[in-house]
Motif scaffolding. Structure first.
Motif: not given
Ligand SMILES: Nc1ncnc2c1ncn2[C@@H]1O[C@H](COP(=O)(O)OP(=O)(O)OP(=O)(O)O)[C@@H](O)[C@H]1O
Ligand SMILES: [Mg+2]
Length: 247
Positions: A228-230, A232-233, A240
């Motif tokens: 998820t974006g969270e 990955l960051s 990213t």
């Protein structure tokens, strides 16, 4: 009976006084493609080298191999390293290099017709049939990766460790390369652990993903759920986009 080919518990690695892996807990599913991702220096290659028992570690790495899953070691582990130092002064062709690994008799007695046939077939399987008589020293990075993959597939491995296998391959050929790896997995059921910086590849081809950060597994699971974006960051920092398109 375990669904996992490998179970890793509390794995610690220290090299040159530096703590690199700091308590890794992970599993590698039997017959699955597992992707190992993480920033440069997070310990991905070190984890592969521990699985190969090339470096000292503490903790437990348990293999559940063989037909009845009771064997403590795989009958063969195929490995395509991230970097390979080849002595450019050795005037070897791809065929010679492969024969050194495949045939028992010394190279100065020549390469038997049977071994030559095997070499041709192994190279064809990875789309590198035309390279058979090329000098090894003149291969491009991507061509060498294909030759190493061909070698790693003989004898048929129970576990295949691929450390950024497509890093030297042209962007346009990368998808076909990974497609080959995925169909190999489907055809033979070989378990694959693959290091990749290509998040699109990971989501497309991997069944399971392990995210390594600062020597620990930050998260693991099916890529669609985990990446998820969270997350990955958290793993790669805010930027990213740059990471995902590194090549
Ligand atoms: N023999 C060693 N002695 C000391 N430090 C080492 C040694 N080998 C590796 N390291 C360090 O361990 C860390 C992890 O290295 P590793 O090669 O496992 O990272 P990686 O995740 O594979 O990175 P990359 O994406 O760049 O390939 C790095 O900081 C590296 O410098
Ligand atoms: Mg590495």
């Amino acid at each position: 009976m375990s669904d996992d080919l490998v179970t890793i518990e509390d794995l610690h690695v220290e090299l040159g006084g530096v703590r690199i892996l700091k308590g890794v807990h992970a599993s590698i599913g039997r017959g699955k493609i597992t992707a190992l991702i993480g920033l440069n220096g997070s310990g991905k290659t070190t984890l592969l080298r521990a699985l190969l028992k090339e470096i000292p570690y503490t903790g437990t790495i348990t293999f559940h191999c063989g037909h009845d899953h009771s064997q403590p070691t795989p009958h063969h582990v195929g490995y395509v390293p991230q970097k390979l130092q080849i002595d450019a002064r050795l005037p070897l062709t791809v065929c010679d290099l492969m024969a050194l690994t495949l045939q028992r008799r010394p190279l100065f007695l020549g390469i038997s017709a049977k071994v030559r046939q095997t070499i041709d077939q192994l190279l064809k399987n990875v789309g590198a049939g035309a390279l058979v008589d090329h000098p090894v020293e003149k291969l491009s990075g991507g061509e060498l990766q294909r030759v190493l993959l061909a070698l790693a597939l003989h004898p048929e491995p129970e576990l295949l460790l691929l450390d950024e296998p497509a890093a030297g391959i042209d962007f346009k050929d990368q998808e076909a390369f990974y497609q080959q790896i995925a169909s190999l997995n489907e055809r033979t059921g070989v378990t694959i652990l693959l290091v990749s910086h290509e998040l699109t590849v990971v989501t497309q081809f991997a069944h399971h993903v392990l995210c390594l950060k600062d020597g620990r597994i930050q998260c693991q699971g099916p890529p669609q759920q985990v990446l998820t974006g969270e997350v990955l960051s958290q793993i790669f920092g805010a930027d990213t986009g740059v990471f995902a398109h590194r090549h």
